[in-house]
Design an enzyme around this catalytic site. Structure first.
Site, PDB file in Angstrom:
ATOM      1  N   HIS A   1      -0.438  -5.846   1.225  1.00  0.00           N
ATOM      2  CA  HIS A   1       0.728  -5.970   0.352  1.00  0.00           C
ATOM      3  C   HIS A   1       1.481  -7.257   0.672  1.00  0.00           C
ATOM      4  O   HIS A   1       1.454  -7.756   1.801  1.00  0.00           O
ATOM      5  CB  HIS A   1       1.658  -4.767   0.538  1.00  0.00           C
ATOM      6  CG  HIS A   1       1.148  -3.515  -0.119  1.00  0.00           C
ATOM      7  ND1 HIS A   1       1.651  -2.265   0.156  1.00  0.00           N
ATOM      8  CD2 HIS A   1       0.183  -3.319  -1.042  1.00  0.00           C
ATOM      9  CE1 HIS A   1       1.014  -1.365  -0.575  1.00  0.00           C
ATOM     10  NE2 HIS A   1       0.121  -1.982  -1.297  1.00  0.00           N
TER      11      HIS A   1
ATOM     12  N   ASN B   1       8.949 -12.319  -3.118  1.00  0.00           N
ATOM     13  CA  ASN B   1       8.327 -11.044  -3.459  1.00  0.00           C
ATOM     14  C   ASN B   1       9.382  -9.996  -3.782  1.00  0.00           C
ATOM     15  O   ASN B   1      10.449  -9.969  -3.179  1.00  0.00           O
ATOM     16  CB  ASN B   1       7.477 -10.569  -2.271  1.00  0.00           C
ATOM     17  CG  ASN B   1       6.833  -9.225  -2.535  1.00  0.00           C
ATOM     18  OD1 ASN B   1       6.160  -9.046  -3.551  1.00  0.00           O
ATOM     19  ND2 ASN B   1       7.070  -8.265  -1.659  1.00  0.00           N
ATOM     20  N   VAL B   2       9.067  -9.152  -4.742  1.00  0.00           N
ATOM     21  CA  VAL B   2       9.871  -7.959  -4.986  1.00  0.00           C
ATOM     22  C   VAL B   2       8.899  -6.788  -5.033  1.00  0.00           C
ATOM     23  O   VAL B   2       7.958  -6.796  -5.829  1.00  0.00           O
ATOM     24  CB  VAL B   2      10.654  -8.033  -6.314  1.00  0.00           C
ATOM     25  CG1 VAL B   2      11.525  -6.785  -6.483  1.00  0.00           C
ATOM     26  CG2 VAL B   2      11.512  -9.281  -6.376  1.00  0.00           C
ATOM     27  N   GLY B   3       9.093  -5.826  -4.176  1.00  0.00           N
ATOM     28  CA  GLY B   3       8.176  -4.692  -4.154  1.00  0.00           C
ATOM     29  C   GLY B   3       8.897  -3.436  -3.719  1.00  0.00           C
ATOM     30  O   GLY B   3       9.972  -3.500  -3.116  1.00  0.00           O
ATOM     31  N   ILE B   4       8.293  -2.297  -4.053  1.00  0.00           N
ATOM     32  CA  ILE B   4       8.864  -1.023  -3.610  1.00  0.00           C
ATOM     33  C   ILE B   4       8.175  -0.621  -2.308  1.00  0.00           C
ATOM     34  O   ILE B   4       6.948  -0.505  -2.263  1.00  0.00           O
ATOM     35  CB  ILE B   4       8.686   0.069  -4.677  1.00  0.00           C
ATOM     36  CG1 ILE B   4       9.503  -0.276  -5.918  1.00  0.00           C
ATOM     37  CG2 ILE B   4       9.114   1.434  -4.130  1.00  0.00           C
ATOM     38  CD1 ILE B   4       9.477   0.782  -7.006  1.00  0.00           C
ATOM     39  N   TYR B   5       8.943  -0.487  -1.264  1.00  0.00           N
ATOM     40  CA  TYR B   5       8.424  -0.056   0.035  1.00  0.00           C
ATOM     41  C   TYR B   5       9.300   1.077   0.533  1.00  0.00           C
ATOM     42  O   TYR B   5      10.503   1.085   0.291  1.00  0.00           O
ATOM     43  CB  TYR B   5       8.430  -1.217   1.036  1.00  0.00           C
ATOM     44  CG  TYR B   5       7.631  -2.388   0.542  1.00  0.00           C
ATOM     45  CD1 TYR B   5       6.248  -2.391   0.655  1.00  0.00           C
ATOM     46  CD2 TYR B   5       8.247  -3.460  -0.103  1.00  0.00           C
ATOM     47  CE1 TYR B   5       5.492  -3.442   0.160  1.00  0.00           C
ATOM     48  CE2 TYR B   5       7.505  -4.512  -0.605  1.00  0.00           C
ATOM     49  CZ  TYR B   5       6.127  -4.506  -0.472  1.00  0.00           C
ATOM     50  OH  TYR B   5       5.387  -5.536  -0.983  1.00  0.00           O
TER      51      TYR B   5
ATOM     52  N   GLU C   1       3.782  11.525   1.130  1.00  0.00           N
ATOM     53  CA  GLU C   1       3.413  10.380   0.294  1.00  0.00           C
ATOM     54  C   GLU C   1       2.723  10.790  -1.003  1.00  0.00           C
ATOM     55  O   GLU C   1       2.453  11.969  -1.231  1.00  0.00           O
ATOM     56  CB  GLU C   1       2.508   9.426   1.090  1.00  0.00           C
ATOM     57  CG  GLU C   1       3.286   8.313   1.797  1.00  0.00           C
ATOM     58  CD  GLU C   1       3.799   7.257   0.814  1.00  0.00           C
ATOM     59  OE1 GLU C   1       3.574   7.410  -0.409  1.00  0.00           O
ATOM     60  OE2 GLU C   1       4.452   6.288   1.266  1.00  0.00           O
TER      61      GLU C   1
END
Lengths: 484, 74
Positions: free
Chosen positions: A192, A170-174, A282
């Site tokens: 997610h 997985n590659v995600g922005i967290y 956020e």
């Protein structure tokens, strides 16, 4: 292929893109001395007032961080997104949407591997005495954030139960909050991919190692935030969508990372441990609460020589977050809807990561737009995010809010809405009933259509009576055979 | 422990994590509270880090940390 498109396909790194942006007047260098707080935030907010034309801003004189650079706003305007897609400044949002939608599933991924010793990301390596506060010129993004956050980190990880599967990587922005010189927390939710991997690791006791990439190929920064299927590779997807090769290498802890990123932080999750995280300003424009989040221990840091730390301003919109992910939130929903409903003509889910979406559709029959809306709620992104849906006819451009308001004014009947109570909701939606649960709203702003005339025709009267009963018995008696 | 007081939870257990230096001069120091995990830079405006000046809405009660939810529970 025109020059702009060619240049866009030649981008391999953040540095390449900054050079292209600078040539186009879309990146500026801020040489005036700034304090990390509140100056970096103030400049970033001032820039993001211009959603169409804001430049990226490179800070090169940050008090207490001599020689270090921070960049914000790389994806902070539609003009910057246009240049990334090989289109001229001034391209409309609608045109950019169709540029992306047209690329969907259109090309193959081109992935090459660079030996670690030759990868720019590994030019400098820190394996002891790690202090992230020193390496990264961090700043408090919003005034009441609980600490120093990395808001634009692409986090790569392998499925702890299937570590050899490239697609499940997985590659995600967290969002990451620094929790000491060599520790950070990571915020995610069960739906997610990262949340799924963390829960799998803690359920099985298997290690979860991650690589946090900062200052990346601008295409990956966009596509790492795109909701695609769990078994689809974000690297492959980004390469296909950019129509350009992606260069990967290995991190020191065995994860595929971009060979040309600025900084990578290698870390391992501390199974079962949680520490206080947040608040964080956020994307809904409100602060998240304070929660206990998983903590990761940093094992090494690699970076290019003279690295550029890329971060973001995110908070009450409009901000870079909205231009970074807006179109790539909209395009997958469009593609997924059109698999079932080719009548869908466009999807605008730019607002707060799709908390409000506008879908244009050719109404096939009375009520059809509502059916499409319900399908949208079951797309991967729709499950959690699509809270308010406005359905408009195909003659209304969902990217033109004046036209959308016209449709609301002239084609909406007050009882032509659906409220779905107690549905899943993103926990940080401030309007939720309780965090994680809220109501959905569908407004059908399409024009009235007559129902299909089913039920109005004369009924067929099939033959009935003793003669038919006898014929039924005769058919059964002729079948013979043995009872099964 | 340095004895530095946390502006968020008022505990006196904050540690120093980093100092920004220029030509041998300390420009700022980053502190971290080991009780409520708040971290701050001592050069920030009082509205963000001033004890008694910060908005009370963002205070953390160090005596009641159990009520904060834990994410990703099985």
């Amino acid at each position: 292929m025109n020059d702009l498109a060619k240049r866009a396909r030649e981008i391999t790194s953040l540095r390449d893109f900054l050079a292209l942006l600078e040539e186009a007047g879309q990146a500026i260098t801020w040489s005036e001395r700034v304090m990390p707080e509140p100056d970096v935030r103030n400049v970033a907010v001032a820039a993001s007032r211009d959603a169409n034309g804001a430049p990226a801003i490179v800070f090169e004189n940050i008090a207490g961080y001599p020689g270090k650079r921070t960049v914000v706003g790389v994806h902070g305007s539609w003009d910057n997104i246009a240049l990334l897609l090989g289109r001229p400044k001034g391209t409309t949002i609608r045109e950019l949407f169709f540029e992306i939608a047209g690329r969907w599933g259109d090309a193959d991924a081109q992935i090459s591997y660079v030996p670690e010793a030759q990868a720019p990301i590994h030019e400098c390596r820190v394996e002891s005495g790690i202090n992230l506060y020193d390496i990264l010129p961090v700043y408090r993004i919003n005034e009441y954030d609980g600490g120093f956050f990395l808001g634009k980190a692409s986090v790569a990880s392998r499925d702890p139960e299937d570590p050899d599967d490239f697609g499940k990587q997985n590659v995600g922005i967290y969002r990451l909050q620094l929790q000491g010189p060599d520790s950070f927390t990571l915020m995610t939710i069960p739906s997610h991919d990262m949340g799924r991997q963390i829960m799998a690791a803690e359920r099985t006791g298997l290690p979860l190692r991650i690589a946090v990439m900062l200052g990346n190929h601008p295409g990956l920064a966009v596509f790492a935030a795109t909701p695609i299927g769990y078994e689809e590779s974000e690297y492959a997807y980004a390469s296909a969508m950019m129509g350009a090769p992606i260069r990967l290498t290995k991190s020191g802890n065995g994860i595929d990372i971009l060979a040309d990123s600025e900084i990578v932080i290698e870390a391992e999750m501390q199974l079962g441990e949680r520490v206080l995280e947040g608040p964080f300003g956020e994307f809904p424009g409100s602060y998240s609460g304070v929660r206990k989040a998983p903590i990761f221990k940093v094992t090494a840091v690699s970076h290019r020589r003279d690295p550029i730390f890329e971060n973001i301003y995110i908070g009450r919109g409009w901000t870079e977050h909205d231009t970074l992910i807006g179109l790539h939130t909209s395009a997958p929903i469009y593609a997924q809807l059109r698999q079932n409903f080719p009548e869908v003509t466009a999807v605008n889910a730019l607002y707060q990561h799709g908390l409000t979406g506008i879908i244009s559709v050719k109404n096939r029959m009375a009520g059809f737009a509502k059916t499409v809306a319900l399908r949208a709620l079951s797309t991967p992104h729709g499950i959690m995010y699509l809270k308010n849906l406005i359905m408009v006819d195909a003659d209304v451009d969902p990217f033109d809010l004046n036209q959308v308001m016209w449709a609301l004014s002239t084609r909406t009947r007050a009882d032509d809405i659906i409220v779905l109570p107690n549905m899943p909701a993103v926990p940080i939606d401030p309007s939720a009933v309780v965090p994680g649960k809220g109501h959905r709203l569908i407004i059908d702003a399409t024009s009235y259509l007559r129902p299909d005339p089913i039920g109005e025709a004369h009924l067929v009267s099939p033959p009935i009576g003793p003669e038919i009963d006898e014929l039924s018995k005769k058919i059964r008696s002729m079948q013979g055979g043995t009872s099964a | 422990m340095s004895g530095t007081i946390c502006p968020r939870c008022s505990s006196s257990d904050a540690v120093s994590d980093c100092q920004g230096m220029e030509d041998g001069t300390v420009i700022w120091t980053i502190y971290r509270c080991v009780v409520c995990c708040f971290s701050w830079r001592d050069s920030e405006p009082p509205s963000a880090i001033g004890l008694g000046v910060r908005s009370a809405a963002f205070a953390v009660d160090a005596a009641n940390l159990d009520h904060y939810p834990k994410i990703l529970q099985q």
